[in-house]
Write a protein that holds these residues in place. Structure first.
Motif, PDB file in Angstrom:
ATOM      1  N   ASN A 267       0.821  -1.210   0.000  1.00 43.23           N
ATOM      2  CA  ASN A 267       0.000   0.000   0.000  1.00 43.23           C
ATOM      3  C   ASN A 267       0.854   1.259   0.000  1.00 43.23           C
ATOM      4  O   ASN A 267       0.538   2.244  -0.683  1.00 43.23           O
ATOM      5  N   GLU A 268       1.950   1.239   0.738  1.00 45.41           N
ATOM      6  CA  GLU A 268       2.835   2.404   0.760  1.00 45.41           C
ATOM      7  C   GLU A 268       3.499   2.619  -0.600  1.00 45.41           C
ATOM      8  O   GLU A 268       3.590   3.745  -1.092  1.00 45.41           O
ATOM      9  N   PHE A 269       3.948   1.524  -1.194  1.00 44.67           N
ATOM     10  CA  PHE A 269       4.582   1.629  -2.520  1.00 44.67           C
ATOM     11  C   PHE A 269       3.577   2.102  -3.558  1.00 44.67           C
ATOM     12  O   PHE A 269       3.908   2.912  -4.435  1.00 44.67           O
ATOM     13  N   ALA A 270       2.341   1.633  -3.470  1.00 45.10           N
ATOM     14  CA  ALA A 270       1.305   2.076  -4.402  1.00 45.10           C
ATOM     15  C   ALA A 270       1.058   3.575  -4.265  1.00 45.10           C
ATOM     16  O   ALA A 270       0.913   4.289  -5.262  1.00 45.10           O
TER      17      ALA A 270
ATOM     18  N   ARG B 262      -5.408   5.083   0.035  1.00 44.99           N
ATOM     19  CA  ARG B 262      -5.961   6.438  -0.080  1.00 44.99           C
ATOM     20  C   ARG B 262      -5.642   7.267   1.152  1.00 44.99           C
ATOM     21  O   ARG B 262      -5.430   8.479   1.069  1.00 44.99           O
ATOM     22  N   ALA B 263      -5.571   6.632   2.301  1.00 41.46           N
ATOM     23  CA  ALA B 263      -5.200   7.343   3.522  1.00 41.46           C
ATOM     24  C   ALA B 263      -3.749   7.822   3.454  1.00 41.46           C
ATOM     25  O   ALA B 263      -3.425   8.932   3.909  1.00 41.46           O
ATOM     26  N   TYR B 264      -2.888   7.009   2.881  1.00 38.83           N
ATOM     27  CA  TYR B 264      -1.498   7.430   2.703  1.00 38.83           C
ATOM     28  C   TYR B 264      -1.416   8.644   1.784  1.00 38.83           C
ATOM     29  O   TYR B 264      -0.649   9.584   2.038  1.00 38.83           O
ATOM     30  N   LEU B 265      -2.187   8.621   0.698  1.00 35.41           N
ATOM     31  CA  LEU B 265      -2.187   9.763  -0.222  1.00 35.41           C
ATOM     32  C   LEU B 265      -2.615  11.041   0.487  1.00 35.41           C
ATOM     33  O   LEU B 265      -2.031  12.109   0.283  1.00 35.41           O
ATOM     34  N   LEU B 266      -3.637  10.947   1.321  1.00 40.77           N
ATOM     35  CA  LEU B 266      -4.097  12.120   2.059  1.00 40.77           C
ATOM     36  C   LEU B 266      -3.047  12.602   3.053  1.00 40.77           C
ATOM     37  O   LEU B 266      -2.899  13.809   3.275  1.00 40.77           O
TER      38      LEU B 266
END
Length: 458
Positions: A277-280, A361-365
């Protein structure tokens, strides 16, 4: 050789943010279209399946190193052209054009030779299947025409940019882009009775488009600057000496761009060691950082072009100070626009990437605070770097970029990801910290003021 008059004998022109904007907006649109072309080609090939897409991706990655070299030297030519244009010396201008074209074609030819010798083995080592290798080799064989075309096209685009005619390269891209899309669709799928070439058809479409683009630029060059072929003599006495001087000016700038490319690729490989998820999240935000960031970077490049022209005209220091103050104020407006785009992406992640997991999506935010700050020191550093390059201080700029990348960002990224497994927020923050590392080195050099007294005679 033209003798430049003293600085205080020339009238003080009123250059400001409007002049920069007139240069910057066509360059910005051209850069966005250039990045968007890659996305469009990938979309057109995606209908053929993962195998074709993988073949194109691998072939494009290999060709990208050669194209990156061409772009690196063309950026240096842009500055050198602006210096020549400012002096109003036709011998200087002709020398830059011929030298830049010779170096660009040499870089493209050497790149093609390396691809022909080692490309097949490299593809065989990287590709998951033999089918992918075969498709990638066929793609590269046709794409070689694109590389040669770009060697000419990017050189002429930089020449026009340096002369202040930034709309002409934009027009060439606006002309070639629809041709690229239409030709690729027809040749990929075999419409109108033509054979279906598959992934190779995408390369054919790009080759047709680059021929149209180069044809347009050559036509404009002949119409606007055809008189240069009748100018006698060379800037440094002989053609060989002139090319060597041009190469000496260009190498530090090219090395800076090469270093940035390799550092980015190296960090991407390190990012792959993070969680999925982090890499994405990093994979998604990286293109946005590049595309939106062109707003600030092209503003800085346009500022550098005008600084080089003013130095070529030997304008007084007061004129240079007044212009740079206006350029800096405009850079902060450009940075605010970049930050606005970043915030739109982060806040709209739930809509733009609804198919992704909630965690991604939370990482993106979570990236939002970093992305709101980063454009401001980055744009300010870019103004400094392009101004110093315009004065010929290219080696210092090269050192600042290379050492901040390889002594800070790359090792810090490796330590953060591989040893401490820090959250992705802190990994992205290293991009911001890198700008703060460069900040004092750039701004001390600029405020020292030696660039305003630079001599461009050599």
């Amino acid at each position: 050789m033209t003798i430049n008059p003293p600085r205080d004998t020339l009238p003080a022109p009123n250059f400001g943010a409007r002049n920069i904007f007139n240069l910057a907006w066509p360059m910005t649109l051209k850069a966005i279209i250039l990045h968007g072309t890659v996305v469009i080609d990938a979309y057109l090939v995606s209908s053929l399946g993962e195998t074709a897409l993988a073949a194109m991706g691998l072939a494009a990655a290999i060709a990208g190193f050669v194209l990156g070299g061409i772009l690196a030297f063309s950026n240096a030519m842009q500055i050198r052209t602006a210096q020549a244009f400012g002096t109003n010396d036709p011998v200087f201008l002709k020398s830059v054009l011929v030298s830049g074209m010779g170096i660009s074609l040499a870089v493209g030819s050497i790149g093609l030779l390396v691809i022909s010798l080692f490309g097949g083995r490299l593809l065989a080592a990287m590709a998951p299947t033999d089918e992918v290798v075969g498709l990638a080799i066929n793609y590269l064989a046709v794409f070689s025409l694109v590389i040669l075309g770009e060697a000419v096209g990017q050189c002429l685009s930089s020449f026009f940019n340096g002369c202040g005619r930034t709309k002409l390269p934009l027009y060439s891209f606006c002309l070639s882009l629809p041709i690229n899309v239409a030709a690729s669709i027809v040749l990929i799928h075999g419409l109108f009775g033509l054979p279906a070439f598959g992934v190779t058809g995408a390369a054919m479409g790009s080759a047709i488009a680059v021929c149209v683009q180069v044809g347009f630029l050559v036509w404009r060059l002949v119409r606007l600057d055809g008189h240069l072929r009748h100018v006698a003599g060379w800037r440094n006495g002989t053609l060989n000496a002139t090319i060597r001087r041009h190469l000496a000016f260009s190498l530090p700038i090219a090395a800076t761009f090469f270093s940035a490319t390799f550092a980015a690729q190296f960090c991407t490989l390190i990012y792959a060691k993070m969680s999925l998820n982090e890499f994405a999240a990093m994979t998604i935000i990286a293109p946005w950082i590049m595309v939106a960031g062109t707003i600030g970077m092209q503003w800085a490049q346009a500022s550098g072009i005008i600084v080089a022209q003013l130095l070529g005209q030997r304008q007084p220091e007061a004129v240079l100070d007044r212009f740079l103050g206006s350029a800096w104020r405009g850079a902060f407006v450009a940075a605010a626009c970049v930050a606005l785009v970043y915030s739109g992406v982060c806040l709209s992640a739930g809509v733009l990437y609804s198919d992704l997991s909630v965690e991604t999506r939370a990482y993106l935010l979570s990236f939002l605070p970093i992305l709101l700050i980063m454009p401001f020191p980055k744009c300010s550093n870019a103004i400094c770097g392009n101004t110093l390059r315009a004065s010929g201080d290219t080696i210092y700029v090269m050192h600042v970029f290379i050492w901040s990348q390889w002594l800070f960002r790359v090792p810090a990224t490796a330590i953060a990801v591989l040893y401490f497994q820090v959250p992705v927020f802190w990994v992205l923050s290293l991009l911001l910290l890198e700008e703060f590392v460069k900040f004092p080195a750039f701004h001390r050099r600029l405020l020292k003021g030696d660039w305003k007294r630079a001599e461009l005679a050599a």
